[in-house]
Design a protein around this motif. Sequence first.
Motif, PDB file in Angstrom:
ATOM      1  N   PHE A  10     -19.628  35.774 -18.615  1.00  0.00           N
ATOM      2  CA  PHE A  10     -20.543  34.983 -17.193  1.00  0.00           C
ATOM      3  C   PHE A  10     -19.081  34.172 -17.189  1.00  0.00           C
ATOM      4  O   PHE A  10     -19.880  32.878 -17.227  1.00  0.00           O
ATOM      5  CB  PHE A  10     -21.806  34.971 -17.198  1.00  0.00           C
ATOM      6  N   ARG A  11     -18.254  34.844 -15.859  1.00  0.00           N
ATOM      7  CA  ARG A  11     -17.434  33.508 -15.605  1.00  0.00           C
ATOM      8  C   ARG A  11     -17.014  32.881 -16.772  1.00  0.00           C
ATOM      9  O   ARG A  11     -16.303  32.757 -17.500  1.00  0.00           O
ATOM     10  CB  ARG A  11     -17.830  32.490 -14.138  1.00  0.00           C
ATOM     11  N   TYR A  12     -17.369  31.763 -16.826  1.00  0.00           N
ATOM     12  CA  TYR A  12     -16.684  30.516 -17.655  1.00  0.00           C
ATOM     13  C   TYR A  12     -17.254  28.711 -17.530  1.00  0.00           C
ATOM     14  O   TYR A  12     -17.927  29.055 -16.889  1.00  0.00           O
ATOM     15  CB  TYR A  12     -15.241  30.001 -17.264  1.00  0.00           C
ATOM     16  N   VAL A  13     -17.328  28.578 -19.187  1.00  0.00           N
ATOM     17  CA  VAL A  13     -18.446  27.075 -18.973  1.00  0.00           C
ATOM     18  C   VAL A  13     -17.369  26.384 -19.661  1.00  0.00           C
ATOM     19  O   VAL A  13     -16.955  26.689 -21.158  1.00  0.00           O
ATOM     20  CB  VAL A  13     -19.560  27.617 -19.844  1.00  0.00           C
ATOM     21  N   ASN A  14     -17.152  25.133 -19.282  1.00  0.00           N
ATOM     22  CA  ASN A  14     -16.089  23.687 -20.134  1.00  0.00           C
ATOM     23  C   ASN A  14     -14.775  24.315 -20.344  1.00  0.00           C
ATOM     24  O   ASN A  14     -13.937  24.616 -21.165  1.00  0.00           O
ATOM     25  CB  ASN A  14     -16.525  23.149 -20.935  1.00  0.00           C
ATOM     26  N   CYS A  15     -13.608  25.472 -19.542  1.00  0.00           N
ATOM     27  CA  CYS A  15     -12.658  25.689 -19.777  1.00  0.00           C
ATOM     28  C   CYS A  15     -12.100  25.651 -18.894  1.00  0.00           C
ATOM     29  O   CYS A  15     -10.715  25.236 -19.524  1.00  0.00           O
ATOM     30  CB  CYS A  15     -13.354  27.499 -19.848  1.00  0.00           C
ATOM     31  N   TYR A  16     -11.820  25.100 -17.530  1.00  0.00           N
ATOM     32  CA  TYR A  16     -10.898  24.419 -16.675  1.00  0.00           C
ATOM     33  C   TYR A  16      -9.940  23.306 -17.406  1.00  0.00           C
ATOM     34  O   TYR A  16      -8.929  23.224 -17.255  1.00  0.00           O
ATOM     35  CB  TYR A  16     -11.669  23.129 -15.366  1.00  0.00           C
ATOM     36  N   PRO A  17     -11.160  22.183 -18.426  1.00  0.00           N
ATOM     37  CA  PRO A  17      -9.132  21.335 -19.087  1.00  0.00           C
ATOM     38  C   PRO A  17      -8.293  21.952 -20.333  1.00  0.00           C
ATOM     39  O   PRO A  17      -7.720  22.301 -20.072  1.00  0.00           O
ATOM     40  CB  PRO A  17     -10.668  20.209 -19.623  1.00  0.00           C
ATOM     41  N   THR A  18      -9.577  22.841 -20.734  1.00  0.00           N
ATOM     42  CA  THR A  18      -8.828  23.929 -21.568  1.00  0.00           C
ATOM     43  C   THR A  18      -7.474  24.968 -21.158  1.00  0.00           C
ATOM     44  O   THR A  18      -6.279  24.926 -21.578  1.00  0.00           O
ATOM     45  CB  THR A  18      -9.216  25.072 -22.275  1.00  0.00           C
ATOM     46  N   ALA A  19      -7.728  24.979 -20.264  1.00  0.00           N
ATOM     47  CA  ALA A  19      -7.311  26.600 -19.040  1.00  0.00           C
ATOM     48  C   ALA A  19      -6.003  25.520 -18.836  1.00  0.00           C
ATOM     49  O   ALA A  19      -4.263  25.495 -18.672  1.00  0.00           O
ATOM     50  CB  ALA A  19      -7.277  26.838 -18.008  1.00  0.00           C
ATOM     51  N   LEU A  20      -6.299  24.348 -18.278  1.00  0.00           N
ATOM     52  CA  LEU A  20      -5.219  23.400 -17.312  1.00  0.00           C
ATOM     53  C   LEU A  20      -4.418  22.412 -19.242  1.00  0.00           C
ATOM     54  O   LEU A  20      -3.047  22.871 -18.362  1.00  0.00           O
ATOM     55  CB  LEU A  20      -5.956  21.755 -16.883  1.00  0.00           C
ATOM     56  N   ALA A  21      -4.847  22.321 -19.462  1.00  0.00           N
ATOM     57  CA  ALA A  21      -3.670  21.980 -20.566  1.00  0.00           C
ATOM     58  C   ALA A  21      -3.042  23.252 -21.494  1.00  0.00           C
ATOM     59  O   ALA A  21      -1.535  23.056 -21.416  1.00  0.00           O
ATOM     60  CB  ALA A  21      -4.785  21.643 -22.172  1.00  0.00           C
ATOM     61  N   MET A  22      -3.531  24.297 -21.584  1.00  0.00           N
ATOM     62  CA  MET A  22      -3.059  25.469 -21.751  1.00  0.00           C
ATOM     63  C   MET A  22      -1.617  25.925 -20.615  1.00  0.00           C
ATOM     64  O   MET A  22      -0.249  25.761 -21.213  1.00  0.00           O
ATOM     65  CB  MET A  22      -3.487  26.867 -22.214  1.00  0.00           C
ATOM     66  N   VAL A  23      -1.653  25.221 -19.698  1.00  0.00           N
ATOM     67  CA  VAL A  23      -1.019  25.631 -18.627  1.00  0.00           C
ATOM     68  C   VAL A  23      -0.111  24.330 -18.770  1.00  0.00           C
ATOM     69  O   VAL A  23       1.260  24.436 -18.963  1.00  0.00           O
ATOM     70  CB  VAL A  23      -1.610  25.744 -17.192  1.00  0.00           C
ATOM     71  N   ALA A  24      -0.179  22.691 -18.921  1.00  0.00           N
ATOM     72  CA  ALA A  24       0.542  21.794 -18.302  1.00  0.00           C
ATOM     73  C   ALA A  24       1.366  21.940 -19.981  1.00  0.00           C
ATOM     74  O   ALA A  24       1.908  21.530 -19.624  1.00  0.00           O
ATOM     75  CB  ALA A  24      -0.714  20.486 -18.781  1.00  0.00           C
ATOM     76  N   SER A  25       1.107  22.330 -21.196  1.00  0.00           N
ATOM     77  CA  SER A  25       1.560  22.040 -22.375  1.00  0.00           C
ATOM     78  C   SER A  25       2.758  23.417 -22.671  1.00  0.00           C
ATOM     79  O   SER A  25       3.513  23.271 -23.193  1.00  0.00           O
ATOM     80  CB  SER A  25       0.796  22.081 -23.073  1.00  0.00           C
ATOM     81  N   GLY A  26       2.630  24.397 -21.047  1.00  0.00           N
ATOM     82  CA  GLY A  26       3.543  25.753 -21.750  1.00  0.00           C
ATOM     83  C   GLY A  26       3.097  26.380 -22.088  1.00  0.00           C
ATOM     84  O   GLY A  26       4.279  27.948 -22.536  1.00  0.00           O
ATOM     85  N   GLN A  27       2.162  26.427 -23.283  1.00  0.00           N
ATOM     86  CA  GLN A  27       1.766  27.730 -24.146  1.00  0.00           C
ATOM     87  C   GLN A  27       1.720  29.040 -23.229  1.00  0.00           C
ATOM     88  O   GLN A  27       1.147  30.093 -23.938  1.00  0.00           O
ATOM     89  CB  GLN A  27      -0.154  27.139 -24.573  1.00  0.00           C
ATOM     90  N   VAL A  28       1.524  28.771 -22.096  1.00  0.00           N
ATOM     91  CA  VAL A  28       0.539  29.524 -21.379  1.00  0.00           C
ATOM     92  C   VAL A  28       1.603  29.368 -19.576  1.00  0.00           C
ATOM     93  O   VAL A  28       1.988  28.559 -19.340  1.00  0.00           O
ATOM     94  CB  VAL A  28      -0.971  30.386 -20.833  1.00  0.00           C
ATOM     95  N   ASN A  29       2.209  30.973 -19.559  1.00  0.00           N
ATOM     96  CA  ASN A  29       2.826  31.046 -17.958  1.00  0.00           C
ATOM     97  C   ASN A  29       2.346  31.434 -17.244  1.00  0.00           C
ATOM     98  O   ASN A  29       2.323  32.652 -17.397  1.00  0.00           O
ATOM     99  CB  ASN A  29       4.589  31.010 -18.462  1.00  0.00           C
ATOM    100  N   VAL A  30       1.361  31.597 -16.015  1.00  0.00           N
ATOM    101  CA  VAL A  30       0.338  32.066 -15.053  1.00  0.00           C
ATOM    102  C   VAL A  30       1.359  32.379 -14.320  1.00  0.00           C
ATOM    103  O   VAL A  30       0.786  33.141 -13.200  1.00  0.00           O
ATOM    104  CB  VAL A  30      -0.978  31.327 -15.040  1.00  0.00           C
ATOM    105  N   LYS A  31       2.563  31.198 -13.848  1.00  0.00           N
ATOM    106  CA  LYS A  31       4.037  31.348 -13.061  1.00  0.00           C
ATOM    107  C   LYS A  31       4.102  33.782 -12.377  1.00  0.00           C
ATOM    108  O   LYS A  31       3.827  33.888 -11.251  1.00  0.00           O
ATOM    109  CB  LYS A  31       5.102  31.028 -13.389  1.00  0.00           C
ATOM    110  N   PRO A  32       4.161  34.162 -13.038  1.00  0.00           N
ATOM    111  CA  PRO A  32       4.843  35.218 -12.969  1.00  0.00           C
ATOM    112  C   PRO A  32       3.295  36.519 -12.607  1.00  0.00           C
ATOM    113  O   PRO A  32       3.971  36.983 -11.744  1.00  0.00           O
ATOM    114  CB  PRO A  32       4.880  36.046 -14.219  1.00  0.00           C
ATOM    115  N   LEU A  33       2.393  35.747 -12.810  1.00  0.00           N
ATOM    116  CA  LEU A  33       0.924  36.716 -12.128  1.00  0.00           C
ATOM    117  C   LEU A  33       1.489  36.630 -10.717  1.00  0.00           C
ATOM    118  O   LEU A  33       0.385  37.789  -9.711  1.00  0.00           O
ATOM    119  CB  LEU A  33      -0.227  35.614 -12.364  1.00  0.00           C
TER     120      LEU A  33
END
Length: 348
Positions: free
Chosen positions: A294-317
């Motif tokens: 159901f949705r997510y819990v305590n995931c925003y910091p991880t999602a942000l770290a993934m994007v900020a570090s370049g591990q994930v590129n969400v821009k093409p979405l």
Amino acid sequence: MADKNLTAILYKQGDLKLEDLPVKEPGPGQVQLSMKDVGICGSDVHYWTHGAIGDFIVKAPMILGHEAAGVVCKLGEGVTTLKVGDRVAIEPGVPCKMCKYCKKGRYNLCPDMKFCATPPYDGNLARFYCHDADYCYKLPDHVSNEEGALLEPLSVGVHACARAGVEIGSRVLICGAGPIGLVNMLTAKARGAAEIIMTDIDQSRLDFAKSLGANHILKVTSRDPQVTANQIEEIMGDKVDITIECSGAPPSIRTGIFATAPGGCVVLVGLGPADVELPIVNASVREVDIRGIFRYVNCYPTALAMVASGQVNVKPLVTHRFKLEQALEAFQMAKEGKGVKIIINCEK
Ligand code: NAD
Ligand code: ZN
């Protein structure tokens, strides 16, 4: 006029309007945000076209929007963690912070969750919006507002992949190549999945998934879930360790169970019909775990770290962009299923 607050309000099913509302003042512990980018989610469109999702029924006018980023423009009483001018991603669900689920750290299960644009709570598709400061995450300079808005769907992927136990070497089936299937694919890759196959009934969605990094794609053509599972097994050389179901289609859930290896895990992200017939004995005797998310819990910091570090590129979405004034046009496009992620910019 500075006090005007252009806002996208869903009055009732099929009746979405842009209106100027008064600008609200931030309450204690809140910040007032000048909204930047807000993504359109399938649920926003569904409330507009159907007036309800399951038991959540639009009974009073509701502001849409929950995938959002904004800039802090005013601090409420007691806020010390943010300052005016900070750009933030907004985690849209604020729980009670008091109940046993909140205290256990599983606040996504809080019975008193106030979630943006889930009735009866207003969303943030507006020029100005107030939110609890502790559910706002400051974006580093090199992370854009659009990426901040995309942390919302990405967090669904972070939570689902964690519940699924995706790890180095995992071989993963992701059913459904919509935005949620795609963020799961990106997250699974970042967690070290070795091989990912994605299914859909729409070839253009699959082609997009491939361009984003899916190792294999399969267009589902058979009505028999076992046949589809066999095709997946053939492409992958064996059954998969993990299935992340992101379509909600009953045949696809059945395929997910058949395609998963003994001892594996099927995570149900997609939400389709309330009651679905499943090959439950097949899952049971092979110890295939079936887990909900159901949705997510305590995931925003991880999602942000993934994007900020370049591990994930969400821009093409992001495939389409509109201004807030064009919100109805943007929703029309989303309803027609065009593009992947449509972003509405709320700046004047
Ligand atoms: P979407 O409608 O854009 O994507 C779903 C995709 O599944 C589509 O591309 C569709 O063509 C495909 N599909 C349909 N039937 C299929 C089948 N038989 N086999 C394979 N693919 C099939 O939706 P989305 O925004 O990507 O969201 C996906 C699902 O996740 C929705 O059901 C949504 O309600 C759900 N969701 C759940 C949570 C949660 O907390 N559990 C959070 C967000 C979204
Ligand atoms: Zn709670």
